[in-house]
Design an enzyme around this catalytic site. Structure first.
Site, short mmCIF file in Angstrom:
data_model
loop_
_atom_site.label_atom_id
_atom_site.label_comp_id
_atom_site.label_asym_id
_atom_site.label_seq_id
_atom_site.Cartn_x
_atom_site.Cartn_y
_atom_site.Cartn_z
N LYS A 149 9.76 11.72 17.07
CA LYS A 149 8.84 12.09 15.99
C LYS A 149 9.41 11.70 14.63
O LYS A 149 10.62 11.51 14.47
CB LYS A 149 8.58 13.60 16.00
CG LYS A 149 8.22 14.17 17.34
CD LYS A 149 7.94 15.66 17.23
CE LYS A 149 7.99 16.35 18.56
NZ LYS A 149 9.37 16.52 19.08
N VAL B 288 14.58 14.53 13.30
CA VAL B 288 15.10 15.65 12.52
C VAL B 288 15.92 16.63 13.35
O VAL B 288 16.64 17.46 12.79
CB VAL B 288 13.92 16.38 11.82
CG1 VAL B 288 13.16 17.25 12.80
CG2 VAL B 288 14.40 17.19 10.62
N TYR B 289 15.86 16.56 14.68
CA TYR B 289 16.63 17.48 15.51
C TYR B 289 18.12 17.19 15.34
O TYR B 289 18.61 16.15 15.78
CB TYR B 289 16.24 17.35 16.99
CG TYR B 289 14.83 17.79 17.32
CD1 TYR B 289 14.07 18.56 16.44
CD2 TYR B 289 14.24 17.41 18.52
CE1 TYR B 289 12.78 18.95 16.75
CE2 TYR B 289 12.94 17.81 18.84
CZ TYR B 289 12.22 18.57 17.95
OH TYR B 289 10.94 18.95 18.26
N SER B 290 18.81 18.12 14.70
CA SER B 290 20.24 17.96 14.40
C SER B 290 20.51 16.64 13.69
O SER B 290 21.53 15.99 13.90
CB SER B 290 21.09 18.07 15.68
OG SER B 290 21.01 19.37 16.23
#
Length: 327
Positions: A86, A57-59
């Site tokens: 994750k 989900v990071y960027s």
């Protein structure tokens, strides 16, 4: 660099883990420059850091891509590296776009492997607890990923202790792959996990990977008690605002005083406090520059006595707030 084993596993990891949330363009405060991000990762490798943590989900996957590019460019042997990512957060609108269902986990594991350019993930972590999916389904999916060789170990992050205990019990009862690590918010001003999941981790031999070890920059000493916080992340981030309490300012004052006495920076002293905790395997540092990274690594050389540890902890009494664990 120093190395340790993750929890009770045989996996060797560096005592500092490089967090990769800053690598990408999802928020204004992120690095927003792939070349600069890869330079930070390369310097981490040069300093002996072999443990890297990111998330799908990071960027929206950009962080994984950047990490994968940097590792591909490096000359480090894959077997020396421990790459963690994750799953849970929203990756697209519509049905099955997030969560810990078997469908979402399988799809996102493959997507993460492609973005990272890897054949397997060393540590695959559930980013949060999913109240909409039975934990038995989640554990079954993770177990399958391990059997297929796509994942080596599984970990968890940020949840109430009773939910984590439920997951461990379910894994033991049905012979599923067991979580070996817990990522939780833990630093000198955010010590609520001492009243929540950390005792469980100690009892069950779970490795602890603290995120936000510098309290979003608060423990670096860059903020002043009476300053006007109108600019930067602190002015717009409610998560940061909670840290500007009189009790936390007292903690920071103690950090600054002891750091001055030892001729180290407040950031180094704060990280050293975590590194002196027997439960902590590797704080997840998130430097935006090479200078910050090198400063963080200097924490490994800071020694603290039992009396100094107690002095740093004295201003706060850890209390668990159930709302914290469900963010």
């Amino acid at each position: 660099m120093e190395y340790t084993h993750l929890g009770e596993t045989g996996l060797e990891v560096s005592r500092l883990c490089l967090g990769c949330m800053n690598f990408g363009s999802g928020e204004p405060w992120m690095i927003n420059d792939r070349e600069q991000s890869r330079a930070v990762i390369q310097r981490a490798l040069d300093l002996g850091i072999t443990f890297f943590d990111t998330a799908n989900v990071y960027s929206q996957g950009e962080s994984e891509e950047i990490l994968g590019e940097a590792l591909a460019e490096s000359d480090r042997v894959r077997s020396e590296l421990a790459v963690a990512t994750k799953v849970y957060g929203p990756m697209h609108d519509g049905p099955n776009g997030q969560g810990l269902s078997r469908k979402h986990i399988f799809e996102q594991a493959d997507a993460s492997l492609e973005r990272l350019g890897l054949d397997y993930i060393d540590l695959y972590q559930i980013h949060r607890w999913d109240d909409e999916t039975p934990i038995a389904e989640t554990l079954s999916a993770l177990d399958t990923l391990v059997e297929e060789g796509k994942v080596r170990y599984v970990g968890a992050s940020t949840m109430p202790a009773w939910k984590f205990a439920k997951a461990l019990y379910e894994a033991d009862l049905n012979n599923r792959e067991r979580f070996v690590s817990m990522q939780c918010e833990y630093n000198l001003v955010d010590r609520h996990e001492e009243a929540n999941v950390l005792p469980l981790c100690a009892d069950q031999g779970i490795g602890v990977l603290p995120w936000s070890p510098l309290a979003g920059g608060f423990l670096t000493g860059k903020y002043e008690r009476d300053a006007d916080l109108e600019e930067g992340r602190a002015a717009s981030d409610e998560f940061m605002e909670k840290r500007f309490t009189e009790e936390n300012w007292d903690v920071l004052e103690g950090v600054r005083d002891l750091a001055d006495a030892k001729d180290v920076t407040p950031a180094q002293l704060s990280l050293a406090w975590l590194l002196h905790k027997d439960l902590v395997d590797a704080p997840i540092v998130g430097p935006r520059t090479i200078d910050h990274l090198e400063e963080n690594v200097g924490a490994l050389e800071v020694d603290l006595t039992d009396e100094e540890l107690e002095r740093l902890e004295a201003p706060k009494t850890p209390v668990w707030n159930a709302e914290i664990g469900d963010v």
